[in-house]
Enzyme design. Sequence first.
Site, PDB file in Angstrom:
ATOM      1  N   HIS A 133       0.839  -1.188   0.000  1.00 61.12           N
ATOM      2  CA  HIS A 133       0.000   0.000   0.000  1.00 61.12           C
ATOM      3  C   HIS A 133       0.875   1.238   0.000  1.00 61.12           C
ATOM      4  CE1 HIS A 133       0.707  -1.356   4.143  1.00 61.12           C
ATOM      5  NE2 HIS A 133       0.747  -0.078   4.482  1.00 61.12           N
TER       6      HIS A 133
ATOM      7  N   CYS B 127       1.256   2.694  11.808  1.00 63.51           N
ATOM      8  CA  CYS B 127       2.241   2.425  10.762  1.00 63.51           C
ATOM      9  C   CYS B 127       2.466   3.696   9.960  1.00 63.51           C
ATOM     10  CB  CYS B 127       1.795   1.275   9.849  1.00 63.51           C
ATOM     11  SG  CYS B 127       0.385   1.656   8.788  1.00 63.51           S
TER      12      CYS B 127
END
Length: 660
Positions: free
Chosen positions: A67, A173
């Site tokens: 991603h 993250c």
Amino acid sequence: MELNHMTEKSLIRYDVKETTKEKVIWTLVESLYEQGYITSKDEYFETVLAREKVSATGMEAGLAIPHGKSSAVKKAGFAVARLSNPIDDWESIDPNNKVELVFLLAIPEGEAGSTHLNLLAELSTRLMDKEYYSRLMAAENSEQFIAALDQVSVKEKEDKDTYEKTILAVTACAAGIAHTYMAAEALEQAGKEKGIRVLTEKQGANGLEDEHTATMIQEADAVIFATDISPKGKERFQGLPYIQVRVAEPLGKGDELIDRVLNNPDGIVSAENDTESARGSENQPANKKTGVLAEMGQAILTGISYMIPVIVAAGLMMGIAKLGAVPFGLVNEINDISYATHDNELFVILHHLDKFGFMIFQFMYPIFAAFTAYALADRVGIVSGFIGGLFAAGIHYRFWGIEEGIPSGFFGALILGLSAGYIARFLNQKIKLNKNFQAMKPMLIIPAISVLSIFLLNFYIVDPVFGGLNVLLRNTIEASQESGEIVLSTIIAAATAFDLGGPINKAAGAIAIGLAADEIFPLTARVLAIVIPPIGLGLATVLDKYVVGRRVFDANLRVTGNTSILLGFIAISEGAIPFMLRNPIITIPINIIGAILGAVTAVLLGAVQWLPLPAFWGWPLVENIWAYLIGLLVGTLFIALANIFIRHMLIKRGRMTITS
């Protein structure tokens, strides 16, 4: 939530025969581009690969979720690849994972709290459900796959009374989507299997979700920080045993982490946000195992992000004042003290607004140095960092009555800000006091020692070094007065562009203005070298996506770039300082070369400027204005294009990343 709104049949690929991670990702990037989800394949592809270097996106049971968050993403969504040939060398949580199902998540910048990001977070959480994942794997075509996306099992309601212990967790993250939510789900599931209540706070792209309350913290037995970035509000958990791990670790070791935090924690969270009982390198937080240079770079970036609003505010105040004075022909005169009590109220306001902007500029370096130190030492570094920034701005000379004092400028702010952070952090870690005297450490002992250290460092090293550089430069320029106009123009332009209003710039200005006052040498090179760097760097942030097809500056610097152009036209070079602080090795040489090229071009073509008026309102007073403007164009274009191409090259080679 219906995930089928985030994808479409053409984005579910069952024909992917690629055998490497990069080729699979590129295939999905092309699909997203063709369906209008992204505007630039190259930019988004590089963003995803940069994210791959942060931590593994391969999971277990054949799953991978690469991603990336990028300005190239027009709308949030995801593409899926079912691989004909499983890939066994995709970096994964499970070292034996053979990837055969790949989700590529496209995450836009600046969509915190949107429905789209909530859906991507929901997808990441659902994929941790084994039954849900099995249904996706069983789908034989894109129609069945999309139908399975929204077949969700109903989970039983949690009863807190059935648990004997409570563990809090914070997950975060770099991109703020996939790993953040998957790590949270993994810890919650591991807790249920062990009969332990796990409450997770997600610090992701949507901000803080399920934030831990004071009651939760009071009732908790321990806390797990599973983050790839610094967790926000860590001091809230004072007194709790904790462990710090990478965000990916819970995905394969959730039960182990729960046992570890209860039986063998890394330490106790203290009020100053450091450990009181760290035991050794094997227990040190994984995300803190970074090199000193990387740590410094992150700290500098933090300082810049807090400094940019100061520069913008100061520049705009001065810009409004000077532009407001243009119709009256008082651009430079408006800062004269006589206008403070003028009969015309407009002149009074413009005068004070100009002085107000100048005053704000004095806090540019203190804010930068304070938050650079903060990034290294947390709150205990702010005071000494701020005072180091005051030294860099030269404010101390006013109180010491030294009229000819030479401020150390951005170099001093860098040195003193970083030093303040490391000194405060060292003291915070090494000084141990009885709990009855703990308050003395952050309130008295650390400020006293760190501030004294910064004073001595500045007094014996920083100020003398930059004072010596100033004298050396002055002697060099004076010795070059007889060497010809090109050599002298080169030296003056280089010195002017070197530190953008710093001591070397000011030394060059003092000599250049003196030569012009004596009608020995015009100010052409000097005035051009003032405006070329800020305009050139600002122009680079506008042109990059057109020249190389992607952004090469992060969001903070793009905002600064727009302001830098405006400030450049009104001869305020400080707008370009954030670029120099962020990447001095790249920016300073390019600024110098660009200023030299522009100045020498203008001088050779016959431009002459005797007056110290570098802003655009002084341009009509230049002899051979066409030559002056050509020199300006040459210099600014060189700086813009050189920055774009060099940064793009470094990004492609993985030596530079763009944080947004």
